[in-house]
Write a protein that holds these residues in place. Structure first.
Motif, PDB file in Angstrom:
ATOM      1  N   LEU A   1      34.483  24.657  55.934  1.00 19.21           N
ATOM      2  CA  LEU A   1      34.687  26.213  55.647  1.00 19.21           C
ATOM      3  C   LEU A   1      35.910  26.582  55.208  1.00 19.21           C
ATOM      4  O   LEU A   1      35.957  27.382  54.207  1.00 19.21           O
ATOM      5  N   ALA A   2      37.049  26.068  55.633  1.00 19.52           N
ATOM      6  CA  ALA A   2      38.322  26.310  55.060  1.00 19.52           C
ATOM      7  C   ALA A   2      38.494  25.806  53.647  1.00 19.52           C
ATOM      8  O   ALA A   2      38.887  26.747  52.737  1.00 19.52           O
ATOM      9  N   ASP A   3      37.928  24.962  53.129  1.00 22.06           N
ATOM     10  CA  ASP A   3      37.878  24.441  51.669  1.00 22.06           C
ATOM     11  C   ASP A   3      36.912  25.379  50.833  1.00 22.06           C
ATOM     12  O   ASP A   3      37.456  25.700  49.783  1.00 22.06           O
ATOM     13  N   ALA A   4      35.786  25.904  51.440  1.00 18.67           N
ATOM     14  CA  ALA A   4      35.017  26.569  50.777  1.00 18.67           C
ATOM     15  C   ALA A   4      35.889  28.041  50.352  1.00 18.67           C
ATOM     16  O   ALA A   4      35.535  28.558  49.273  1.00 18.67           O
ATOM     17  N   LEU A   5      36.474  28.323  51.562  1.00 18.21           N
ATOM     18  CA  LEU A   5      37.379  29.714  51.510  1.00 18.21           C
ATOM     19  C   LEU A   5      38.194  29.754  50.374  1.00 18.21           C
ATOM     20  O   LEU A   5      38.496  30.565  49.404  1.00 18.21           O
ATOM     21  N   ALA A   6      38.921  28.289  50.420  1.00 16.31           N
ATOM     22  CA  ALA A   6      40.076  28.178  49.379  1.00 16.31           C
ATOM     23  C   ALA A   6      39.617  28.066  48.013  1.00 16.31           C
ATOM     24  O   ALA A   6      40.141  28.772  47.187  1.00 16.31           O
ATOM     25  N   GLU A   7      38.542  27.532  47.919  1.00 15.70           N
ATOM     26  CA  GLU A   7      37.649  27.363  46.456  1.00 15.70           C
ATOM     27  C   GLU A   7      37.598  28.847  45.939  1.00 15.70           C
ATOM     28  O   GLU A   7      37.630  29.169  44.774  1.00 15.70           O
ATOM     29  N   GLU A   8      36.794  29.557  46.815  1.00 14.14           N
ATOM     30  CA  GLU A   8      36.573  30.956  46.526  1.00 14.14           C
ATOM     31  C   GLU A   8      37.801  31.895  46.214  1.00 14.14           C
ATOM     32  O   GLU A   8      37.828  32.757  45.061  1.00 14.14           O
ATOM     33  N   ALA A   9      38.682  31.595  46.909  1.00 15.29           N
ATOM     34  CA  ALA A   9      40.083  32.341  46.592  1.00 15.29           C
ATOM     35  C   ALA A   9      40.561  32.105  45.234  1.00 15.29           C
ATOM     36  O   ALA A   9      40.812  32.846  44.544  1.00 15.29           O
ATOM     37  N   THR A  10      40.501  30.948  45.090  1.00 16.14           N
ATOM     38  CA  THR A  10      40.989  30.398  43.534  1.00 16.14           C
ATOM     39  C   THR A  10      40.349  30.955  42.533  1.00 16.14           C
ATOM     40  O   THR A  10      40.744  31.466  41.464  1.00 16.14           O
ATOM     41  N   ALA A  11      39.044  30.976  42.670  1.00 11.73           N
ATOM     42  CA  ALA A  11      37.924  31.501  41.745  1.00 11.73           C
ATOM     43  C   ALA A  11      38.212  32.973  41.414  1.00 11.73           C
ATOM     44  O   ALA A  11      38.182  33.286  40.209  1.00 11.73           O
ATOM     45  N   ARG A  12      38.717  33.631  42.299  1.00  9.73           N
ATOM     46  CA  ARG A  12      38.948  35.327  42.195  1.00  9.73           C
ATOM     47  C   ARG A  12      40.151  35.358  41.312  1.00  9.73           C
ATOM     48  O   ARG A  12      40.201  36.238  40.387  1.00  9.73           O
ATOM     49  N   VAL A  13      41.003  34.345  41.598  1.00  8.63           N
ATOM     50  CA  VAL A  13      42.465  34.716  40.644  1.00  8.63           C
ATOM     51  C   VAL A  13      42.092  34.295  39.497  1.00  8.63           C
ATOM     52  O   VAL A  13      42.490  34.899  38.339  1.00  8.63           O
ATOM     53  N   VAL A  14      41.433  33.196  39.191  1.00  9.27           N
ATOM     54  CA  VAL A  14      41.319  32.746  37.712  1.00  9.27           C
ATOM     55  C   VAL A  14      40.220  33.630  37.075  1.00  9.27           C
ATOM     56  O   VAL A  14      40.481  34.276  35.907  1.00  9.27           O
ATOM     57  N   ALA A  15      39.305  34.473  37.585  1.00  3.48           N
ATOM     58  CA  ALA A  15      38.555  35.275  36.950  1.00  3.48           C
ATOM     59  C   ALA A  15      39.278  36.537  36.603  1.00  3.48           C
ATOM     60  O   ALA A  15      38.944  37.200  35.664  1.00  3.48           O
ATOM     61  N   ASP A  16      40.353  37.124  37.205  1.00  2.81           N
ATOM     62  CA  ASP A  16      41.293  37.875  36.808  1.00  2.81           C
ATOM     63  C   ASP A  16      42.093  37.772  35.916  1.00  2.81           C
ATOM     64  O   ASP A  16      42.539  38.744  35.068  1.00  2.81           O
ATOM     65  N   LEU A  17      42.033  36.583  35.154  1.00  4.72           N
ATOM     66  CA  LEU A  17      42.968  36.053  34.104  1.00  4.72           C
ATOM     67  C   LEU A  17      42.419  36.619  32.817  1.00  4.72           C
ATOM     68  O   LEU A  17      42.847  36.865  31.689  1.00  4.72           O
ATOM     69  N   GLY A  18      40.950  37.150  32.605  1.00  4.93           N
ATOM     70  CA  GLY A  18      40.350  37.614  31.503  1.00  4.93           C
ATOM     71  C   GLY A  18      39.550  36.552  30.700  1.00  4.93           C
ATOM     72  O   GLY A  18      39.478  35.582  30.783  1.00  4.93           O
ATOM     73  N   MET A  19      39.096  37.155  29.647  1.00  6.90           N
ATOM     74  CA  MET A  19      37.954  36.464  28.747  1.00  6.90           C
ATOM     75  C   MET A  19      38.631  35.316  27.941  1.00  6.90           C
ATOM     76  O   MET A  19      37.760  34.510  27.486  1.00  6.90           O
TER      77      MET A  19
ATOM     78  N   VAL B   1      52.374  21.845  42.103  1.00 11.20           N
ATOM     79  CA  VAL B   1      51.813  22.534  43.396  1.00 11.20           C
ATOM     80  C   VAL B   1      52.289  23.651  43.489  1.00 11.20           C
ATOM     81  O   VAL B   1      53.317  24.107  43.429  1.00 11.20           O
ATOM     82  N   VAL B   2      51.101  24.651  43.587  1.00 10.65           N
ATOM     83  CA  VAL B   2      51.582  26.117  43.626  1.00 10.65           C
ATOM     84  C   VAL B   2      51.077  27.009  45.110  1.00 10.65           C
ATOM     85  O   VAL B   2      50.043  26.655  45.615  1.00 10.65           O
ATOM     86  N   SER B   3      51.478  27.950  45.469  1.00 13.11           N
ATOM     87  CA  SER B   3      50.980  28.670  46.318  1.00 13.11           C
ATOM     88  C   SER B   3      49.760  29.722  45.595  1.00 13.11           C
ATOM     89  O   SER B   3      49.971  29.887  44.259  1.00 13.11           O
ATOM     90  N   ARG B   4      49.039  30.045  46.260  1.00  2.00           N
ATOM     91  CA  ARG B   4      47.852  30.999  45.659  1.00  2.00           C
ATOM     92  C   ARG B   4      48.239  32.040  44.861  1.00  2.00           C
ATOM     93  O   ARG B   4      47.648  32.361  43.791  1.00  2.00           O
ATOM     94  N   SER B   5      49.234  32.986  45.454  1.00  4.77           N
ATOM     95  CA  SER B   5      49.739  33.998  44.634  1.00  4.77           C
ATOM     96  C   SER B   5      50.628  33.721  43.357  1.00  4.77           C
ATOM     97  O   SER B   5      50.729  34.660  42.644  1.00  4.77           O
ATOM     98  N   ALA B   6      50.955  32.524  43.212  1.00  2.00           N
ATOM     99  CA  ALA B   6      51.506  31.901  42.087  1.00  2.00           C
ATOM    100  C   ALA B   6      50.689  31.473  40.971  1.00  2.00           C
ATOM    101  O   ALA B   6      51.144  31.069  39.868  1.00  2.00           O
TER     102      ALA B   6
END
Length: 308
Positions: free
Chosen positions: A144-162, A269-274
Protein backbone atom coordinates in the motif's frame (compact mmCIF):
# COMPACT_ATOMS: atom_id res chain seq x y z
CA UNK A 1 6.20 10.94 8.29
CA UNK A 2 3.16 9.64 10.20
CA UNK A 3 0.91 9.27 7.14
CA UNK A 4 2.70 6.28 5.62
CA UNK A 5 1.27 2.79 6.17
CA UNK A 6 4.81 1.82 7.20
CA UNK A 7 5.55 4.58 9.69
CA UNK A 8 5.30 4.33 13.45
CA UNK A 9 2.35 6.03 15.10
CA UNK A 10 2.83 9.15 17.19
CA UNK A 11 2.24 7.02 20.29
CA UNK A 12 4.90 4.51 19.28
CA UNK A 13 7.41 7.31 18.71
CA UNK A 14 6.68 8.66 22.19
CA UNK A 15 6.76 5.20 23.73
CA UNK A 16 3.27 5.13 25.24
CA UNK A 17 -0.01 3.31 24.66
CA UNK A 18 -2.78 5.13 22.77
CA UNK A 19 -4.80 5.01 26.01
CA UNK A 20 -2.21 7.01 27.99
CA UNK A 21 -3.59 10.00 29.89
CA UNK A 22 -2.31 13.55 29.41
CA UNK A 23 0.20 13.39 32.25
CA UNK A 24 1.72 10.11 31.04
CA UNK A 25 1.92 11.52 27.52
CA UNK A 26 3.69 14.67 28.71
CA UNK A 27 6.22 12.71 30.79
CA UNK A 28 6.92 10.38 27.88
CA UNK A 29 7.51 13.34 25.57
CA UNK A 30 10.02 14.94 27.93
CA UNK A 31 11.83 11.63 28.40
CA UNK A 32 12.05 11.00 24.67
CA UNK A 33 13.34 14.53 24.08
CA UNK A 34 16.21 13.89 26.50
CA UNK A 35 16.93 10.47 25.01
CA UNK A 36 17.01 11.62 21.39
CA UNK A 37 18.53 15.11 21.66
CA UNK A 38 21.65 15.30 19.44
CA UNK A 39 23.58 17.15 22.17
CA UNK A 40 23.29 14.11 24.43
CA UNK A 41 24.18 11.55 21.79
CA UNK A 42 20.71 11.08 20.30
CA UNK A 43 19.74 10.78 16.65
CA UNK A 44 18.71 14.02 14.96
CA UNK A 45 16.10 12.39 12.73
CA UNK A 46 14.47 10.65 15.70
CA UNK A 47 14.54 13.88 17.69
CA UNK A 48 12.56 15.60 14.93
CA UNK A 49 10.09 12.69 14.89
CA UNK A 50 9.51 13.07 18.63
CA UNK A 51 8.77 16.78 18.23
CA UNK A 52 6.40 16.09 15.34
CA UNK A 53 4.63 13.36 17.32
CA UNK A 54 4.00 15.82 20.15
CA UNK A 55 2.55 18.34 17.71
CA UNK A 56 0.07 15.69 16.62
CA UNK A 57 -1.10 14.46 20.04
CA UNK A 58 0.15 17.02 22.56
CA UNK A 59 -3.13 18.88 22.95
CA UNK A 60 -6.64 17.44 23.39
CA UNK A 61 -7.88 18.92 20.12
CA UNK A 62 -4.88 17.76 18.10
CA UNK A 63 -4.99 14.33 19.71
CA UNK A 64 -8.69 13.90 18.96
CA UNK A 65 -8.14 14.79 15.30
CA UNK A 66 -5.14 12.46 15.06
CA UNK A 67 -7.03 9.57 16.68
CA UNK A 68 -9.97 9.98 14.30
CA UNK A 69 -7.75 9.97 11.25
CA UNK A 70 -5.50 7.10 12.30
CA UNK A 71 -7.93 4.56 13.68
CA UNK A 72 -7.43 5.10 17.42
CA UNK A 73 -10.77 5.05 19.18
CA UNK A 74 -14.10 5.49 17.47
CA UNK A 75 -14.12 6.53 13.84
CA UNK A 76 -17.29 7.87 12.18
CA UNK A 77 -18.54 5.75 9.30
CA UNK A 78 -18.12 8.63 6.89
CA UNK A 79 -14.53 9.35 7.99
CA UNK A 80 -12.11 9.06 5.06
CA UNK A 81 -9.32 6.63 5.92
CA UNK A 82 -6.79 8.57 3.85
CA UNK A 83 -5.43 5.68 1.81
CA UNK A 84 -8.09 5.18 -0.83
CA UNK A 85 -7.23 5.72 -4.47
CA UNK A 86 -7.63 9.43 -5.21
CA UNK A 87 -10.68 10.51 -7.17
CA UNK A 88 -10.10 12.12 -10.61
CA UNK A 89 -9.62 15.85 -10.36
CA UNK A 90 -11.90 18.29 -12.15
CA UNK A 91 -9.01 20.20 -13.67
CA UNK A 92 -9.10 21.80 -17.11
CA UNK A 93 -5.40 22.70 -17.26
CA UNK A 94 -3.26 20.93 -19.89
CA UNK A 95 -1.83 17.75 -18.38
CA UNK A 96 1.06 15.48 -19.25
CA UNK A 97 0.16 12.67 -21.63
CA UNK A 98 -0.22 9.55 -19.45
CA UNK A 99 -0.42 5.81 -20.11
CA UNK A 100 -0.92 2.98 -17.64
CA UNK A 101 -2.22 3.09 -14.07
CA UNK A 102 0.19 4.46 -11.44
CA UNK A 103 0.30 2.17 -8.41
CA UNK A 104 -2.38 0.01 -9.99
CA UNK A 105 -0.68 -3.37 -9.74
CA UNK A 106 0.40 -2.92 -6.13
CA UNK A 107 -2.96 -1.52 -5.03
CA UNK A 108 -4.82 -4.45 -6.61
CA UNK A 109 -2.38 -6.87 -5.03
CA UNK A 110 -2.90 -5.21 -1.65
CA UNK A 111 -6.69 -5.51 -1.91
CA UNK A 112 -6.43 -9.21 -2.76
CA UNK A 113 -3.98 -10.06 0.01
CA UNK A 114 -5.60 -7.96 2.74
CA UNK A 115 -8.84 -9.87 2.23
CA UNK A 116 -7.00 -13.20 2.31
CA UNK A 117 -5.19 -12.16 5.48
CA UNK A 118 -8.40 -11.00 7.18
CA UNK A 119 -9.86 -14.45 6.66
CA UNK A 120 -11.97 -16.36 4.21
CA UNK A 121 -15.59 -15.30 4.26
CA UNK A 122 -14.87 -12.05 6.12
CA UNK A 123 -16.36 -8.93 4.55
CA UNK A 124 -14.17 -5.87 4.88
CA UNK A 125 -16.20 -2.68 5.01
CA UNK A 126 -13.06 -0.64 4.42
CA UNK A 127 -9.79 -2.36 3.39
CA UNK A 128 -8.06 0.98 4.02
CA UNK A 129 -9.28 1.40 7.59
CA UNK A 130 -6.25 2.74 9.51
CA UNK A 131 -6.64 0.29 12.38
CA UNK A 132 -6.77 -2.61 9.93
CA UNK A 133 -3.77 -1.38 7.95
CA UNK A 134 -1.76 -0.80 11.12
CA UNK A 135 -2.35 -4.40 12.25
CA UNK A 136 -1.56 -5.97 8.85
CA UNK A 137 1.76 -7.73 8.13
CA UNK A 138 4.63 -5.60 6.93
CA UNK A 139 4.55 -6.89 3.33
CA UNK A 140 0.91 -5.79 2.97
CA UNK A 141 1.59 -2.33 4.39
CA UNK A 142 4.57 -2.08 2.06
CA UNK A 143 2.38 -2.79 -0.97
CA UNK A 144 0.00 0.00 0.00
CA UNK A 145 2.82 2.42 0.82
CA UNK A 146 4.43 1.86 -2.58
CA UNK A 147 1.10 2.28 -4.38
CA UNK A 148 0.57 5.59 -2.61
CA UNK A 149 4.11 6.70 -3.48
CA UNK A 150 3.58 5.91 -7.17
CA UNK A 151 0.26 7.77 -7.23
CA UNK A 152 1.87 10.81 -5.60
CA UNK A 153 4.65 10.87 -8.20
CA UNK A 154 2.09 10.56 -10.99
CA UNK A 155 0.28 13.67 -9.73
CA UNK A 156 3.53 15.65 -9.76
CA UNK A 157 4.39 14.59 -13.31
CA UNK A 158 0.85 15.27 -14.58
CA UNK A 159 1.14 18.87 -13.45
CA UNK A 160 4.23 19.41 -15.64
CA UNK A 161 1.94 19.91 -18.61
CA UNK A 162 1.47 18.64 -22.14
CA UNK A 163 5.17 18.81 -23.01
CA UNK A 164 5.70 15.61 -21.01
CA UNK A 165 4.68 12.01 -21.59
CA UNK A 166 4.66 9.39 -18.83
CA UNK A 167 4.18 5.63 -18.81
CA UNK A 168 3.29 4.01 -15.46
CA UNK A 169 3.81 0.45 -14.19
CA UNK A 170 5.98 -0.57 -17.13
CA UNK A 171 7.04 -4.20 -17.41
CA UNK A 172 10.79 -4.47 -17.90
CA UNK A 173 10.87 -7.66 -19.96
CA UNK A 174 7.60 -8.33 -21.76
CA UNK A 175 4.35 -9.96 -20.73
CA UNK A 176 5.84 -12.92 -18.86
CA UNK A 177 8.06 -10.93 -16.50
CA UNK A 178 7.46 -10.69 -12.76
CA UNK A 179 5.05 -7.73 -12.31
CA UNK A 180 7.01 -6.66 -9.23
CA UNK A 181 10.11 -6.21 -11.41
CA UNK A 182 8.80 -3.16 -13.20
CA UNK A 183 9.68 0.46 -13.80
CA UNK A 184 7.29 2.61 -11.79
CA UNK A 185 7.36 5.48 -14.30
CA UNK A 186 9.07 6.39 -17.55
CA UNK A 187 9.00 10.13 -18.22
CA UNK A 188 9.81 11.80 -21.53
CA UNK A 189 10.18 15.55 -21.69
CA UNK A 190 12.38 18.34 -23.07
CA UNK A 191 15.06 17.66 -20.44
CA UNK A 192 15.42 14.00 -21.40
CA UNK A 193 14.11 10.45 -20.93
CA UNK A 194 14.08 9.13 -17.38
CA UNK A 195 13.24 5.97 -15.50
CA UNK A 196 11.71 6.73 -12.09
CA UNK A 197 11.42 4.64 -8.95
CA UNK A 198 8.83 5.85 -6.40
CA UNK A 199 9.51 4.44 -2.93
CA UNK A 200 8.38 4.71 0.67
CA UNK A 201 10.49 2.71 3.12
CA UNK A 202 8.70 4.06 6.16
CA UNK A 203 11.66 5.97 7.59
CA UNK A 204 14.86 7.92 6.87
CA UNK A 205 17.00 6.74 3.97
CA UNK A 206 20.71 7.34 3.42
CA UNK A 207 23.04 6.81 0.49
CA UNK A 208 26.21 4.73 0.54
CA UNK A 209 28.28 3.85 -2.51
CA UNK A 210 25.55 4.98 -4.89
CA UNK A 211 22.89 2.83 -3.25
CA UNK A 212 20.08 3.40 -0.75
CA UNK A 213 20.45 2.12 2.79
CA UNK A 214 18.13 2.31 5.78
CA UNK A 215 16.14 0.20 8.21
CA UNK A 216 13.39 -0.47 5.68
CA UNK A 217 15.57 -0.84 2.57
CA UNK A 218 16.01 -4.34 1.18
CA UNK A 219 18.24 -5.31 -1.71
CA UNK A 220 19.69 -2.74 -4.09
CA UNK A 221 16.84 -0.49 -5.34
CA UNK A 222 18.98 1.76 -7.55
CA UNK A 223 20.88 -1.10 -9.19
CA UNK A 224 17.56 -2.87 -9.80
CA UNK A 225 16.06 0.21 -11.45
CA UNK A 226 19.08 0.61 -13.73
CA UNK A 227 18.92 -3.06 -14.75
CA UNK A 228 15.22 -2.78 -15.68
CA UNK A 229 15.85 0.44 -17.59
CA UNK A 230 18.58 -1.26 -19.64
CA UNK A 231 16.22 -4.09 -20.60
CA UNK A 232 13.54 -1.61 -21.68
CA UNK A 233 16.03 0.57 -23.56
CA UNK A 234 17.25 -2.41 -25.60
CA UNK A 235 13.72 -3.55 -26.38
CA UNK A 236 12.54 -0.10 -27.50
CA UNK A 237 15.75 1.06 -29.13
CA UNK A 238 15.95 4.18 -26.96
CA UNK A 239 18.51 5.66 -24.60
CA UNK A 240 17.64 6.81 -21.10
CA UNK A 241 19.22 10.06 -19.97
CA UNK A 242 19.11 9.23 -16.27
CA UNK A 243 17.43 7.49 -13.35
CA UNK A 244 15.46 9.24 -10.60
CA UNK A 245 14.53 7.83 -7.19
CA UNK A 246 11.65 9.69 -5.49
CA UNK A 247 11.23 9.47 -1.70
CA UNK A 248 8.93 11.19 0.83
CA UNK A 249 10.20 14.61 1.86
CA UNK A 250 10.73 13.60 5.50
CA UNK A 251 12.86 10.58 4.58
CA UNK A 252 15.79 12.37 2.89
CA UNK A 253 18.32 14.79 4.31
CA UNK A 254 18.63 16.86 1.11
CA UNK A 255 15.88 17.51 -1.44
CA UNK A 256 18.19 16.73 -4.39
CA UNK A 257 21.23 14.42 -4.25
CA UNK A 258 23.04 13.69 -7.49
CA UNK A 259 25.10 10.50 -7.46
CA UNK A 260 27.94 9.30 -9.61
CA UNK A 261 26.92 7.30 -12.65
CA UNK A 262 25.69 3.75 -12.04
CA UNK A 263 26.59 1.48 -14.97
CA UNK A 264 26.96 4.61 -17.08
CA UNK A 265 23.61 6.14 -16.07
CA UNK A 266 23.34 9.42 -14.11
CA UNK A 267 21.27 8.92 -10.94
CA UNK A 268 19.58 11.47 -8.68
CA UNK A 269 17.68 10.88 -5.43
CA UNK A 270 15.02 13.52 -4.82
CA UNK A 271 12.32 14.41 -2.33
CA UNK A 272 8.84 14.32 -3.79
CA UNK A 273 8.46 18.10 -3.59
CA UNK A 274 11.66 18.58 -5.63
CA UNK A 275 10.73 16.17 -8.44
CA UNK A 276 9.16 18.74 -10.75
CA UNK A 277 12.27 20.93 -10.45
CA UNK A 278 14.53 18.05 -11.47
CA UNK A 279 12.34 16.99 -14.40
CA UNK A 280 12.16 20.55 -15.73
CA UNK A 281 15.87 21.33 -15.48
CA UNK A 282 17.15 17.80 -16.12
CA UNK A 283 19.65 15.53 -14.41
CA UNK A 284 23.32 16.48 -14.61
CA UNK A 285 24.94 14.50 -17.42
CA UNK A 286 21.63 13.64 -19.09
CA UNK A 287 21.09 14.55 -22.74
CA UNK A 288 18.20 16.88 -23.55
CA UNK A 289 15.74 15.76 -26.22
CA UNK A 290 14.09 18.07 -28.71
CA UNK A 291 12.44 18.35 -32.10
CA UNK A 292 11.59 15.22 -34.03
CA UNK A 293 13.55 13.04 -31.63
CA UNK A 294 10.83 13.47 -28.99
CA UNK A 295 8.24 12.04 -31.37
CA UNK A 296 10.55 9.20 -32.40
CA UNK A 297 11.29 8.17 -28.79
CA UNK A 298 7.62 8.45 -27.82
CA UNK A 299 6.58 6.26 -30.77
CA UNK A 300 9.22 3.62 -29.99
CA UNK A 301 8.17 3.39 -26.36
CA UNK A 302 4.48 3.41 -27.16
CA UNK A 303 4.98 0.46 -29.52
CA UNK A 304 7.12 -1.48 -27.04
CA UNK A 305 6.05 -0.99 -23.44
CA UNK A 306 3.79 -3.47 -21.65
CA UNK A 307 2.04 -2.65 -18.41
CA UNK A 308 1.89 -4.62 -15.15
Amino acid sequence: MFDSPLSSSAYEVLGVEPTADEEMLRKAFRLRLRQTHPDTGGDAATFVQVQRAWELVGTPAARAAYDRGHGFGAQPAEQWSGWRAPAPRADTRPRARSFGQPGGWRRERYLTLIREWAGRGVTLDDPYDPALVRSAPHHLRRLLADALAEEATARVVADLGMGYTVWHDVMAAGRDADPDAKIDHIVLGPSGLYGILSEDFGGPVRIRRSELIGDGVAGAPIAGLIARMRVTARAAGVRFGGAIVVLPDDDVMDPITELSKVRGTPVVVVSRSALSTVLRRGVAGARAIGGNEVFDVRTRLQQTVRFA
